[in-house]
Design an enzyme around this catalytic site. Structure first.
Site, PDB file in Angstrom:
ATOM      1  N   SER A 142      11.678   0.701   2.025  1.00 27.79           N
ATOM      2  CA  SER A 142      11.407   0.714   3.472  1.00 27.79           C
ATOM      3  C   SER A 142      12.413   1.679   4.083  1.00 27.79           C
ATOM      4  O   SER A 142      13.423   2.011   3.454  1.00 27.79           O
ATOM      5  CB  SER A 142      11.645  -0.692   4.034  1.00 27.79           C
ATOM      6  OG  SER A 142      11.821  -0.671   5.444  1.00 27.79           O
ATOM      7  N   TYR A 155      16.349  -8.469   4.999  1.00 29.37           N
ATOM      8  CA  TYR A 155      15.409  -7.395   4.638  1.00 29.37           C
ATOM      9  C   TYR A 155      16.161  -6.096   4.356  1.00 29.37           C
ATOM     10  O   TYR A 155      15.915  -5.417   3.353  1.00 29.37           O
ATOM     11  CB  TYR A 155      14.411  -7.219   5.782  1.00 29.37           C
ATOM     12  CG  TYR A 155      13.198  -6.375   5.476  1.00 29.37           C
ATOM     13  CD1 TYR A 155      12.101  -6.906   4.799  1.00 29.37           C
ATOM     14  CD2 TYR A 155      13.125  -5.043   5.896  1.00 29.37           C
ATOM     15  CE1 TYR A 155      10.969  -6.136   4.543  1.00 29.37           C
ATOM     16  CE2 TYR A 155      12.004  -4.270   5.644  1.00 29.37           C
ATOM     17  CZ  TYR A 155      10.921  -4.820   4.970  1.00 29.37           C
ATOM     18  OH  TYR A 155       9.799  -4.055   4.728  1.00 29.37           O
TER      19      TYR A 155
HETATM   20  P1  NAD Z   1       1.537  -7.811   3.448  1.00 23.06           P
HETATM   21  O1  NAD Z   1       2.099  -9.066   4.010  1.00 23.06           O
HETATM   22  O2  NAD Z   1       0.290  -7.251   4.016  1.00 23.06           O
HETATM   23  O3  NAD Z   1       1.325  -7.974   1.872  1.00 23.06           O
HETATM   24  C1  NAD Z   1       2.312  -8.553   1.062  1.00 23.06           C
HETATM   25  C2  NAD Z   1       1.757  -8.881  -0.299  1.00 23.06           C
HETATM   26  O4  NAD Z   1       2.772  -9.560  -1.037  1.00 23.06           O
HETATM   27  C3  NAD Z   1       0.550  -9.832  -0.270  1.00 23.06           C
HETATM   28  O5  NAD Z   1      -0.329  -9.530  -1.343  1.00 23.06           O
HETATM   29  C4  NAD Z   1       1.194 -11.192  -0.490  1.00 23.06           C
HETATM   30  O6  NAD Z   1       0.311 -12.179  -1.027  1.00 23.06           O
HETATM   31  C5  NAD Z   1       2.269 -10.813  -1.484  1.00 23.06           C
HETATM   32  N1  NAD Z   1       3.338 -11.792  -1.570  1.00 23.06           N
HETATM   33  C6  NAD Z   1       4.101 -12.327  -0.587  1.00 23.06           C
HETATM   34  N2  NAD Z   1       4.953 -13.225  -1.086  1.00 23.06           N
HETATM   35  C7  NAD Z   1       4.739 -13.261  -2.420  1.00 23.06           C
HETATM   36  C8  NAD Z   1       5.323 -13.982  -3.493  1.00 23.06           C
HETATM   37  N3  NAD Z   1       6.293 -14.902  -3.302  1.00 23.06           N
HETATM   38  N4  NAD Z   1       4.846 -13.759  -4.737  1.00 23.06           N
HETATM   39  C9  NAD Z   1       3.850 -12.867  -4.976  1.00 23.06           C
HETATM   40  N5  NAD Z   1       3.283 -12.160  -3.989  1.00 23.06           N
HETATM   41  C10 NAD Z   1       3.721 -12.352  -2.733  1.00 23.06           C
HETATM   42  O7  NAD Z   1       2.728  -6.760   3.556  1.00 23.06           O
HETATM   43  P2  NAD Z   1       2.763  -5.163   3.342  1.00 23.06           P
HETATM   44  O8  NAD Z   1       3.097  -4.564   4.655  1.00 23.06           O
HETATM   45  O9  NAD Z   1       1.597  -4.685   2.600  1.00 23.06           O
HETATM   46  O10 NAD Z   1       4.084  -5.072   2.457  1.00 23.06           O
HETATM   47  C11 NAD Z   1       4.111  -4.535   1.150  1.00 23.06           C
HETATM   48  C12 NAD Z   1       5.489  -3.966   0.907  1.00 23.06           C
HETATM   49  O11 NAD Z   1       5.709  -2.887   1.818  1.00 23.06           O
HETATM   50  C13 NAD Z   1       6.641  -4.942   1.126  1.00 23.06           C
HETATM   51  O12 NAD Z   1       7.618  -4.775   0.121  1.00 23.06           O
HETATM   52  C14 NAD Z   1       7.195  -4.533   2.469  1.00 23.06           C
HETATM   53  O13 NAD Z   1       8.548  -4.869   2.624  1.00 23.06           O
HETATM   54  C15 NAD Z   1       6.969  -3.036   2.411  1.00 23.06           C
HETATM   55  N6  NAD Z   1       6.982  -2.357   3.710  1.00 23.06           N
HETATM   56  C16 NAD Z   1       6.093  -2.685   4.665  1.00 23.06           C
HETATM   57  C17 NAD Z   1       6.144  -2.032   5.898  1.00 23.06           C
HETATM   58  C18 NAD Z   1       5.203  -2.354   7.021  1.00 23.06           C
HETATM   59  O14 NAD Z   1       5.452  -1.877   8.139  1.00 23.06           O
HETATM   60  N7  NAD Z   1       4.136  -3.110   6.805  1.00 23.06           N
HETATM   61  C19 NAD Z   1       7.122  -1.047   6.099  1.00 23.06           C
HETATM   62  C20 NAD Z   1       8.009  -0.739   5.077  1.00 23.06           C
HETATM   63  C21 NAD Z   1       7.934  -1.398   3.878  1.00 23.06           C
END
Ligand code: NAD
Length: 260
Positions: A142, A155
């Protein structure tokens, strides 16, 4: 391009991970899905990706806070699809609060899912990649792997940690045809940031769209959300021959956030 490769993508039942899985399947990779969600919806997703791209698609519901379940996820992937060539450590959660108000159990969960899980999957797969002379480890970090924001102590600590892990694994695999990189997105419009959007909307007394505008205005100079498809395409690029000498990087995809 990735025909015959096996990709394990954690947190791929939704959000960015689902799109990464589809993009890798579109390149011919067999994929192991992981994450939580409605069983029927996950089965529909699994079948759709398999049908659409003609690749093997499996699912394992390992909870990424649990090292024994993570070990079973890797073993099941190898049994059902073959050795892991592409590991995407993507599962992640968020919780925002001032450090003094931060619930210790949320800290533990964020560190476990966003950081330690990547250590476990990597430790269980990277020796095989080195032995076979090809591998890609891609960590969804991130912008918070590079800089900080208030109310994101766990985070930011976890994401800085995964950038560090990325660099060490890159050094340890550099002569083996294996690369390890981190992608550092700014705001991507997924479930993960929904509470932040709604908190901004409440602050401004406006709609959800006002909340999105306020969130972007505070941090992301492009004033535009990053699309999950863009992250998916970057994953495919990092798996391509063009990227074989890119290793140990933390790549911002953030509309200028970290340039400020
Ligand atoms: P999201 O909530 O849409 O998806 C998260 C996924 O992780 C889902 O499939 C969920 O079921 C799974 N998950 C959550 N807890 C879990 C666990 N204990 N065991 C197994 N699976 C689990 O979120 P996203 O935005 O797609 O995030 C994906 C990655 O991207 C993360 O690492 C997040 O930190 C990173 N990220 C997201 C953003 C953003 O703005 N959305 C920005 C930077 C980084």
């Amino acid at each position: 391009m990735l025909k015959g490769r096996v990709a394990l993508i954690t947190g791929s039942t939704g959000g960015i991970g689902r799109v990464m899985a589809e993009k890798l399947a579109a390149q011919g990779a067999a994929v192991m899905l992981n994450g939580f969600g409605d069983a029927a919806a996950i089965e529909t997703l699994r079948n759709r990706i398999a049908d659409e791209y003609g690749v093997a698609v499996a699912y394992h519901g390992a909870d990424m806070t649990k090292p024994d379940e993570i070990a079973d996820l890797v073993a099941s992937t190898e049994r059902e699809l073959g050795p892991v060539d592409i590991l995407i450590n993507n599962a992640g959660i968020q919780h925002t609060a001032l450090c003094e108000d931060f619930p210790p159990e949320k800290w533990d969960a964020i560190l476990a899912i966003n950081l330690s899980a990547a250590f476990h999957t990597t430790r269980l797969t990277v020796a095989g990649m080195k032995r076979r002379g090809w591998g890609r480890v891609i960590n969804t970090a991130s912008v918070h792997g590079l800089i900080a924001s208030v109310e994101k102590s766990a985070y930011t600590a976890a994401k800085h940690g995964i950038v560090g892990l990325t660099k060490v694994v890159a050094l340890e695999t550099a002569t083996y045809g294996v690369t390890c990189n981190a992608i550092c997105p700014g705001f991507v419009g997924t479930e993960l940031i929904e509470p932040q959007i709604m908190a901004r909307a409440a602050e401004t007394g406006g709609s959800r769209e006002d909340g999105i505008r306020a969130l972007l205005a505070a941090k992301q100079p492009s004033l535009t959300m990053v699309e999950p498809e863009q992250i998916g395409d970057i994953v495919v690029f990092l798996c391509s021959p063009a990227a074989s000498q890119i290793t140990g990087i933390a790549l911002p995809v953030d509309g200028g956030w970290t340039a400020q």
